[in-house]
Design an enzyme around this catalytic site. Structure first.
Site, mmCIF file in Angstrom:
data_model
loop_
_atom_site.group_PDB
_atom_site.id
_atom_site.type_symbol
_atom_site.label_atom_id
_atom_site.label_comp_id
_atom_site.label_asym_id
_atom_site.label_seq_id
_atom_site.Cartn_x
_atom_site.Cartn_y
_atom_site.Cartn_z
ATOM 1 N N HIS A 134 51.481 68.604 67.978
ATOM 2 C CA HIS A 134 52.254 68.026 69.075
ATOM 3 C C HIS A 134 53.534 67.466 68.471
ATOM 4 C CE1 HIS A 134 53.540 65.169 72.151
ATOM 5 N NE2 HIS A 134 52.788 65.847 72.999
ATOM 6 N N CYS A 164 55.550 70.990 73.732
ATOM 7 C CA CYS A 164 55.605 69.923 74.739
ATOM 8 C C CYS A 164 57.045 69.828 75.238
ATOM 9 C CB CYS A 164 55.145 68.601 74.118
ATOM 10 S SG CYS A 164 55.320 67.217 75.266
ATOM 11 N N HIS A 222 52.388 71.665 76.914
ATOM 12 C CA HIS A 222 52.486 70.499 77.805
ATOM 13 C C HIS A 222 53.743 70.712 78.631
ATOM 14 C CE1 HIS A 222 50.250 67.401 75.016
ATOM 15 N NE2 HIS A 222 49.482 68.395 75.408
ATOM 16 N N ASP A 263 51.932 67.434 82.302
ATOM 17 C CA ASP A 263 51.883 66.296 81.381
ATOM 18 C C ASP A 263 52.045 65.026 82.198
ATOM 19 O OD1 ASP A 263 51.661 65.020 78.969
ATOM 20 O OD2 ASP A 263 53.420 65.914 78.061
ATOM 21 N N HIS A 264 52.589 64.009 81.614
ATOM 22 C CA HIS A 264 52.683 62.716 82.300
ATOM 23 C C HIS A 264 53.156 62.870 83.742
ATOM 24 C CE1 HIS A 264 53.771 61.059 78.071
ATOM 25 N NE2 HIS A 264 52.540 61.541 78.139
ATOM 26 N N TYR A 296 49.163 58.990 83.241
ATOM 27 C CA TYR A 296 47.955 59.785 83.458
ATOM 28 C C TYR A 296 47.206 59.451 84.749
ATOM 29 C CZ TYR A 296 48.679 61.986 78.991
ATOM 30 O OH TYR A 296 49.223 62.728 77.972
HETATM 31 C C1 DNO Z 1 51.010 61.656 75.320
HETATM 32 C C2 DNO Z 1 50.433 62.776 74.579
HETATM 33 C C3 DNO Z 1 50.285 62.491 73.116
HETATM 34 C C4 DNO Z 1 49.482 63.575 72.464
HETATM 35 C C5 DNO Z 1 49.281 63.382 71.007
HETATM 36 C C6 DNO Z 1 48.656 64.598 70.394
HETATM 37 O O1 DNO Z 1 50.811 61.512 76.452
HETATM 38 O O2 DNO Z 1 51.123 63.953 74.814
HETATM 39 O O3 DNO Z 1 49.651 61.266 72.957
HETATM 40 O O4 DNO Z 1 48.212 63.621 73.040
HETATM 41 O O5 DNO Z 1 50.468 63.112 70.389
HETATM 42 O O6 DNO Z 1 48.139 64.244 69.154
#
Ligand code: DNO
Length: 359
Positions: free
Chosen positions: A208, A246, A273, A318-319, A332
């Site tokens: 990531h 991401c 992501h 993602d978020h 989340y």
């Molecule tokens: C945040 C996530 C990160 C991700 C880590 C992977 O929301 O995208 O915390 O899970 O960096 O190790």
């Protein structure tokens, strides 16, 4: 591409029963979040989590994350032992989930990890009020520059490790003496140890990127752009040494062209992501709804680039923002991520149609 959704287990107010009602969703992204970085995951714990996910009619597709202990990142005296523990966790995952995912699909199990020193993703505001009344995560360089992590001014629920003040002080001191090149040599040491094992177990490791992709609090961050990805992939030239693309992490640097990255790295991406961000100034941004027009990223072009270059693996919204009065783990909640999931599925369908009609 296969839609997945992150779930944080019991303390997560968003239960599997709700996640299951998102159209097109069967894949879960989860981990043993109660175990500390560096603790080996016992097989029975992985099996219990798998059983619960499957009892809800879902399929555990991606591990996010098996965290990398700080000793490994700064190359401390216990790093070999910590790497062994990491490998033990990967072996437990392989035993329980098998080289293929439980549904028998062709996709190998993916283990996501990051190599950000001390802090994982970082924001200056966990609930920035947007004009429409929703709340989003935001980062303003000026605010972060004035923050003192030792004063506990900055704590994110997504972080896996929470340090005592004295431990954090020691860690920060240590990191201030370590430059990016040393971090590169430590990640190389880690990858040379773990990638052959992950490969043999029939799984994939997906890094990531650093979020945000620049140094914070005087501590280096190195997984920031295409140049870094090329360097990382060349350390161990194996499909098991791969990337979690991401969009929101890379995308806050206008110089990162996500479409070009998706095209260039398509055969080494194992997880994606997808989220949008609005760049609000130099080193400053707000997270926005997933829709392309809500932020600075052309989400439609990114999805198209991924599919057109042959990516067929897992992705997740993602978020999300907090909308409709929802309260919960920043980034989340259920509602905005579910909206994002539907938008992204729409992009996937539309891309498939348009690629079919042009071929
Ligand atoms: C945040 C996530 C990160 C991700 C880590 C992977 O929301 O995208 O915390 O899970 O960096 O190790």
């Amino acid at each position: 591409m296969v839609l997945t959704f992150r779930w944080y287990d019991e303390p997560d107010p968003v239960g599997l029963d709700r996640i299951r009602q998102i159209p097109g969703l069967s894949g879960i992204v989860a981990a043993l979040y109660d175990l500390k970085p560096g603790e080996a995951w016992p097989e029975y714990r992985v099996a219990a989590l798998r059983a619960r996910i499957e009892a809800a009619g879902l399929d555990w597709r991606v591990i996010e994350s098996i965290p990398v202990h700080e000793e490994i990142k700064y190359g401390g005296p216990e790093r070999d032992a910590r790497i062994e523990a990491w490998i033990d966790s990967a072996r437990s995952v392989a035993k329980v989930l098998g080289p293929r995912s439980p549904s028998g699909s062709e996709e190998p199990v993916v283990i996501t990890y990051n190599f950000m020193p001390v802090f994982d993703w970082t924001r200056s505001d966990l609930g920035k009020l947007l004009p429409d009344g929703s709340k989003a995560l935001a980062y303003e360089e000026e605010v972060v520059a004035k923050m003192d992590p030792l004063e506990g001014e900055l704590e994110l629920p997504g972080w896996l490790a929470h340090y005592s003040r004295s431990d954090l002080y020691r860690l920060l001191q240590r990191w201030r003496e370590i430059g990016p090149e040393e971090l590169w040599s430590n990640i190389a040491y880690f990858l040379r140890a773990v990638v052959p094992v992950v490969e043999e177990l029939g799984m994939r490791l997906a890094i990531h990127p650093d979020d945000p992709p620049w140094p914070i609090f005087g501590i280096p961050r190195i997984i920031t752009d295409s140049t870094a990805l090329r360097r990382l992939l060349s350390i161990v030239d194996s499909r098991a040494n791969s990337i979690c693309l991401c969009s929101g992490s890379f995308g806050v640097l206008a110089s990162n062209d996500l479409v070009a990255m998706a095209e260039e790295f398509s055969d080494r991406i194992s997880f994606v992501h997808l989220r949008n961000v609005k760049i609000t100034g130099p080193r400053s941004f707000q997270e926005s709804a997933h829709w392309s027009s809500s932020g600075s990223l052309d989400m439609a072009a990114i999805v198209r680039a991924l599919i057109a270059s042959g990516y067929s693996g897992p992705f997740r919204p993602d978020h999300g923002r907090m909308i409709w009065g929802e309260e919960g783990r920043p980034g989340y909640g259920l509602h905005d991520r579910a909206l994002g999931a539907q938008y992204l599925l729409g992009l996937v369908d539309a891309t498939r149609l348009s690629l079919r009609s042009t071929s």
